[in-house]
Design a protein around this motif. Structure first.
Motif, short mmCIF file in Angstrom:
data_model
loop_
_atom_site.label_atom_id
_atom_site.label_comp_id
_atom_site.label_asym_id
_atom_site.label_seq_id
_atom_site.Cartn_x
_atom_site.Cartn_y
_atom_site.Cartn_z
N ALA A 1 0.74 -1.15 0.00
CA ALA A 1 0.11 -0.03 -0.10
C ALA A 1 1.04 1.50 0.12
CB ALA A 1 -1.04 0.05 1.21
N ILE A 2 1.90 1.15 0.72
CA ILE A 2 2.83 2.42 0.88
C ILE A 2 3.55 2.48 -0.47
CG2 ILE A 2 4.85 3.60 1.77
CD1 ILE A 2 3.95 1.73 4.39
N THR A 3 4.00 1.50 -1.18
CA THR A 3 4.38 1.61 -2.38
C THR A 3 3.75 2.16 -3.58
OG1 THR A 3 6.20 -0.16 -1.94
CG2 THR A 3 5.78 0.23 -4.27
N ALA A 4 2.61 1.51 -3.50
CA ALA A 4 1.18 1.99 -4.52
C ALA A 4 1.14 3.54 -4.55
CB ALA A 4 0.15 1.19 -4.22
N ALA A 5 1.05 4.12 -3.21
CA ALA A 5 0.68 5.54 -2.91
C ALA A 5 1.84 6.18 -3.49
CB ALA A 5 0.41 5.61 -1.41
N LYS A 6 2.76 5.85 -3.92
CA LYS A 6 3.68 6.81 -4.69
C LYS A 6 3.45 7.34 -6.05
CE LYS A 6 8.15 5.76 -4.69
NZ LYS A 6 9.67 4.95 -4.82
N THR A 7 2.55 6.50 -6.67
CA THR A 7 2.02 6.87 -7.98
C THR A 7 0.39 7.22 -7.89
OG1 THR A 7 1.67 4.37 -8.33
CG2 THR A 7 3.70 5.63 -9.24
N LYS B 1 -2.62 9.54 -6.04
CA LYS B 1 -3.03 10.60 -5.23
C LYS B 1 -3.92 10.38 -4.11
CE LYS B 1 -2.49 14.10 -9.02
NZ LYS B 1 -3.24 15.09 -10.00
N ALA B 2 -4.41 9.19 -3.97
CA ALA B 2 -5.32 8.69 -2.96
C ALA B 2 -4.65 8.55 -1.67
CB ALA B 2 -6.10 7.39 -3.20
N PRO B 3 -5.24 8.86 -0.70
CA PRO B 3 -4.40 8.57 0.63
C PRO B 3 -4.57 7.04 0.74
CG PRO B 3 -6.92 9.24 1.22
CD PRO B 3 -6.58 9.36 -0.41
N ILE B 4 -3.63 6.72 1.91
CA ILE B 4 -3.78 5.30 2.25
C ILE B 4 -4.64 5.19 3.42
CG2 ILE B 4 -2.25 3.52 3.50
CD1 ILE B 4 0.55 4.95 2.56
N SER B 5 -5.57 4.08 3.22
CA SER B 5 -6.93 4.02 4.13
C SER B 5 -6.56 2.76 5.04
CB SER B 5 -7.97 3.72 3.16
OG SER B 5 -8.98 3.64 4.03
N LEU B 6 -6.66 3.06 6.40
CA LEU B 6 -6.46 2.30 7.42
C LEU B 6 -7.66 1.83 8.04
CD1 LEU B 6 -2.96 3.28 8.61
CD2 LEU B 6 -3.32 1.81 6.87
N LEU B 7 -8.04 0.68 8.35
CA LEU B 7 -9.02 0.51 9.44
C LEU B 7 -8.24 0.23 10.88
CD1 LEU B 7 -11.86 -0.07 10.38
CD2 LEU B 7 -11.63 -2.56 9.74
N VAL C 1 -9.10 5.52 9.06
CA VAL C 1 -8.00 6.68 9.10
C VAL C 1 -7.44 6.54 7.89
CG1 VAL C 1 -5.75 7.58 10.13
CG2 VAL C 1 -7.76 6.46 11.59
N GLU C 2 -7.31 7.94 7.28
CA GLU C 2 -6.79 8.23 5.86
C GLU C 2 -5.34 9.03 5.94
OE1 GLU C 2 -9.53 9.60 3.13
OE2 GLU C 2 -10.35 7.79 2.98
N ILE C 3 -4.34 8.34 5.61
CA ILE C 3 -2.99 9.11 5.65
C ILE C 3 -2.57 9.74 4.32
CG2 ILE C 3 -0.71 8.66 6.33
CD1 ILE C 3 -1.35 6.75 8.30
N ASP C 4 -2.49 10.85 4.05
CA ASP C 4 -2.08 11.37 2.79
C ASP C 4 -0.69 11.33 2.48
OD1 ASP C 4 -2.39 12.68 0.41
OD2 ASP C 4 -2.76 14.70 1.29
N TYR C 5 0.03 10.21 2.37
CA TYR C 5 1.38 10.07 2.22
C TYR C 5 1.78 9.22 1.19
CZ TYR C 5 6.28 8.06 2.93
OH TYR C 5 7.23 8.06 2.75
N HIS C 6 2.70 9.99 0.26
CA HIS C 6 3.02 9.54 -1.03
C HIS C 6 4.50 9.14 -1.21
CE1 HIS C 6 -1.12 10.08 -2.16
NE2 HIS C 6 -1.02 11.10 -1.45
N GLY C 7 5.36 9.24 -0.29
CA GLY C 7 6.70 9.23 -0.37
C GLY C 7 7.24 7.64 -0.35
N GLY C 8 6.65 6.80 -0.54
CA GLY C 8 7.12 5.43 -0.22
C GLY C 8 7.96 4.91 0.71
N LEU C 9 8.61 3.61 0.77
CA LEU C 9 9.21 3.24 2.05
C LEU C 9 10.59 3.90 1.90
CD1 LEU C 9 8.40 -0.66 1.17
CD2 LEU C 9 7.53 0.82 3.28
N ARG C 10 10.86 4.18 3.26
CA ARG C 10 12.26 4.78 3.12
C ARG C 10 13.08 4.20 4.43
NH1 ARG C 10 12.38 9.70 4.77
NH2 ARG C 10 13.88 10.68 3.33
#
Length: 673
Positions: A616-622, A624-630, A640-649
């Motif tokens: 999910a973190i990797t997919a969010a790089k490309t 615009k949708a936030p990462i959605s967590l239950l 909870v939605e986390i608007d992060y798009h930086g990938g794994l670091r």
């Protein structure tokens, strides 16, 4: 009420016109003021009357002060006998015979509280039980000091020449009760946790004759001299109490000893016998460690030295320094799975360095004459910070850990202080030397903000920069090795203590290479909101970079502890069940309301797993949708939605001198091979 209408105001039971009530209000206000003044006077008079008839609380006197330590010889030798054979119940039964000078009527006995290496008052006072004292064949009463609760006050019968103390040290049986020191296979006996000493004397002036009874057939290891065994009872030479406390015991049913040369020995106990099967080439790295340390420091401050090592996950973990030994724990398979467990072996090199730094050389305010006077930790950035530095370096030089692993350890440190410690904005490295007393190493909710004992690892990065300043300034002719020889290599063979202060550290550095070391150290260690401590790595020819997979050190820890570290992406770490175990202050997860103990149930509609979270973190790089967590917090669930798009670091170090040796490489290079 209509304009111009007669306004009615209540005055008792009468209704009055507005103009009448205006005058009446003035009259009532005056009357009220008079009543208020009269009431105040009456109350004041009443309070004064009460004060004159009922005394107010006054501070009670404190107990008589504990006698201050004097540099005088104690009158006689204390006999200390410990029965450590009851591995079923996990208890140590203690008998102490304490001689007293003729005419002594008042005796104060102390349980050690401020223990060297712990940097705070950590004596486990509550673990002593069934405490009884005897004189002239009869039990005598005792009183615990109401302020210094580790002090026992005794009034001795006339003619008493010795006092016998009998008590039990109730060793923890589970980790929630404290560190486990006794299992069915091994034990770690620490004298200070199960003995008393008379107040009023430097501990180096109190002679003790130690005796211990062990479980049947167990092998016993310690740095004490004069080993003599009858059956399962062992005695040693009489030794002063300070050095007795500095000489703990490891014993076990599965045990083996190796000679590493230079009167240094590796003494190992293990949960199972197969864990002792170290390959010859791996054992050789420990022999290298001894050679590299002696080459670095130029002298040794022990007549013999014992690495006491437990390969266990049953007895509690430890890494504690002593002058002629060290207490170390590694995971059970850290020897037989050598490459896989490379991350776990730094404790040995770190604690060995402490023989020079922390035991022989010690900050002037950290040295105390007994275990009652509080230690001050203002120079722990030398005591622990430079030890952390040399622990890394000597592990690489010797091969106890691979160069790749040590480089990764520096990368992890660099990443932490570059992006993982917002608390650097308000709290200095030097102030973290108070953490052992402030927190006693208990968990904190937001360590990234509060900071913890950063004088260890950030201290090591500061010393790395000092090394590179010297290297560049002398064109490679000198480095921090030269400081080590000048500072720690004095008085060869002496294993007492030699204290130092800030000025001596600066003076010794200046003697190696002239530089404004005082400003350097005060800026890096005493200042707040400083730049990330990457200068030493950069001067050494490396830079911090970020990759989408963990370095070998982070991977080793995460795999062993079954965690998922997302500190530098979502800003949190998860355990194997998806529960948050740490949250980065002001990170994406924190800002979304995800904090410690929250459990991630699902990610983007899919049941949580580490792979699902990574994907999910990797997919969010490309996207615009936030990462959605239950998530689940207590009995409540929410999305909870986390608007992060930086990938794994993850932090890595990369050479800036590709194909060429640089200052950092030279620092990690062997000095003896």
């Amino acid at each position: 009420m209509q304009k111009g209408a007669r306004e009615r105001h209540l005055n008792g039971n009468r209704w009055l016109p507005k103009e009448a009530t205006s005058a009446k209000n003035h009259e009532m206000k005056s009357l009220f003021a008079g009543v208020t003044l009269l009431t105040s006077l009456l109350l004041s008079t009443s309070v004064q009357a009460q004060a004159s008839t009922r005394p107010l609380p006054m501070a009670p006197p404190l107990p008589t002060e504990i006698p201050a330590a004097r540099d005088e010889a104690y009158a006689g030798t204390i006999d200390l006998a410990i029965d450590a054979s009851d591995i079923t119940r996990g208890v140590y039964r203690v008998t102490q015979t304490i001689p007293v000078a003729a005419g002594t009527r008042d005796l104060v006995l102390l349980q050690p509280g401020w223990l060297p290496g712990n940097h705070s008052e950590t004596g486990p006072y509550a673990l002593l039980a069934d405490i009884r004292f005897y004189a002239n064949g009869k039990e005598i009463p005792w009183v615990r000091d109401t302020v210094a609760v580790n002090a026992f006050r005794l009034v001795l019968p006339e003619g008493t020449t010795q006092v016998t103390a009998r008590f039990v040290h109730t060793s923890p049986l589970q980790s929630g009760e404290g560190r486990i020191t006794m299992t069915q296979e091994m034990l770690n006996l620490q004298w200070e946790k199960m003995s008393l000493y008379p107040a009023g004397y430097y501990t180096r002036r109190i002679p003790v004759k130690p005796t211990v009874t062990f479980p049947k057939g167990w092998t016993v290891y310690t740095a004490l001299d004069g080993f003599s065994r009858t059956g399962d009872t062992v005695t040693w030479n009489t030794i002063d109490y300070e050095n007795l406390v500095d000489s703990p015991i490891f014993a076990g049913v599965h045990a083996q000893r190796w000679d590493l040369g230079q009167n240094v020995y590796m003494d190992v106990v293990a949960d199972e016998p197969e864990f002792l099967a170290i390959k010859p080439e791996n054992l050789e790295t420990y022999r290298n460690l001894v050679k590299e340390a002696l080459a670095t420091f130029g002298a040794k401050h022990f007549d013999h030295y014992d690495f006491l090592l437990a390969l266990t996950d049953r007895m509690g973990g430890i890494g504690l320094e002593h002058h002629r030994s060290s207490e170390n724990q590694q995971e059970p398979k850290s020897w037989i799975n050598w490459a896989e467990m490379d991350w776990d072996r730094n404790v040995i090199s770190h604690e060995f360095v402490h023989s020079w730094n922390g035991k022989f050389r010690r900050g002037i305010d950290a040295w105390t004459p007994d275990y009652q006077q509080p230690m001050q930790n203002t120079l722990l950035w030398v005591y622990e910070g430079q030890t952390q530095f040399w622990g890394y370096v000597l592990a690489a030089r010797s091969g106890v850990q691979s160069r790749e692993m040590v480089t990764a350890m520096f990368a992890t440190a660099a990443g932490k202080y570059a992006e993982g410690t917002p608390g650097r904005a308000w709290r200095s490295v030097e102030d973290t030397v108070n953490a052992p007393q402030l927190n006693r190493r208990r968990p904190l909710p937001y360590t990234s903000l509060t900071r913890s004992e950063d004088y260890y690892v950030e201290g090591a990065l500061v010393w790395l920069e000092a090394d590179q300043i010297i290297r560049q300034g002398t064109r490679g002719a000198k480095g921090l090795d030269d400081f080590a020889k000048a500072f720690f290599g004095v008085y060869p063979g002496d294993w007492s203590q030699l204290t130092y202060d800030f000025d001596e550290v600066v003076k010794t550095l200046d003697g190696v290479y002239a530089y404004d070391w005082a400003t350097f150290l005060r800026t890096r260690l005493y200042g707040v909101n400083q730049p990330a401590p990457l200068k030493g790595l950069e001067m050494g020819g490396y830079k911090l970079v970020w990759k989408d997979k963990p370095n070998v050190y982070d991977k080793g820890i995460s795999d062993d502890r079954k965690t998922l570290d997302l500190t530098y992406s979502l800003g949190m770490t998860l355990n194997n069940d998806g529960e948050v175990t740490s949250t980065l202050w002001d990170g994406p997860a924190y800002n979304a309301g995800v904090v410690n103990k929250v459990k991630i149930v699902a990610v983007g509609g899919r049941a949580y797993s580490k792979d699902v979270m990574r994907s999910a973190i990797t997919a969010a790089k490309t996207s615009k949708a936030p990462i959605s967590l239950l998530v689940q917090r207590g009995e409540r669930f929410q999305t909870v939605e986390i608007d992060y798009h930086g990938g794994l670091r993850y932090p890595w170090l990369e050479s800036t001198t590709a194909g060429k040796s640089n200052g950092f490489d030279k620092l990690l290079a062997s000095r003896t091979r």
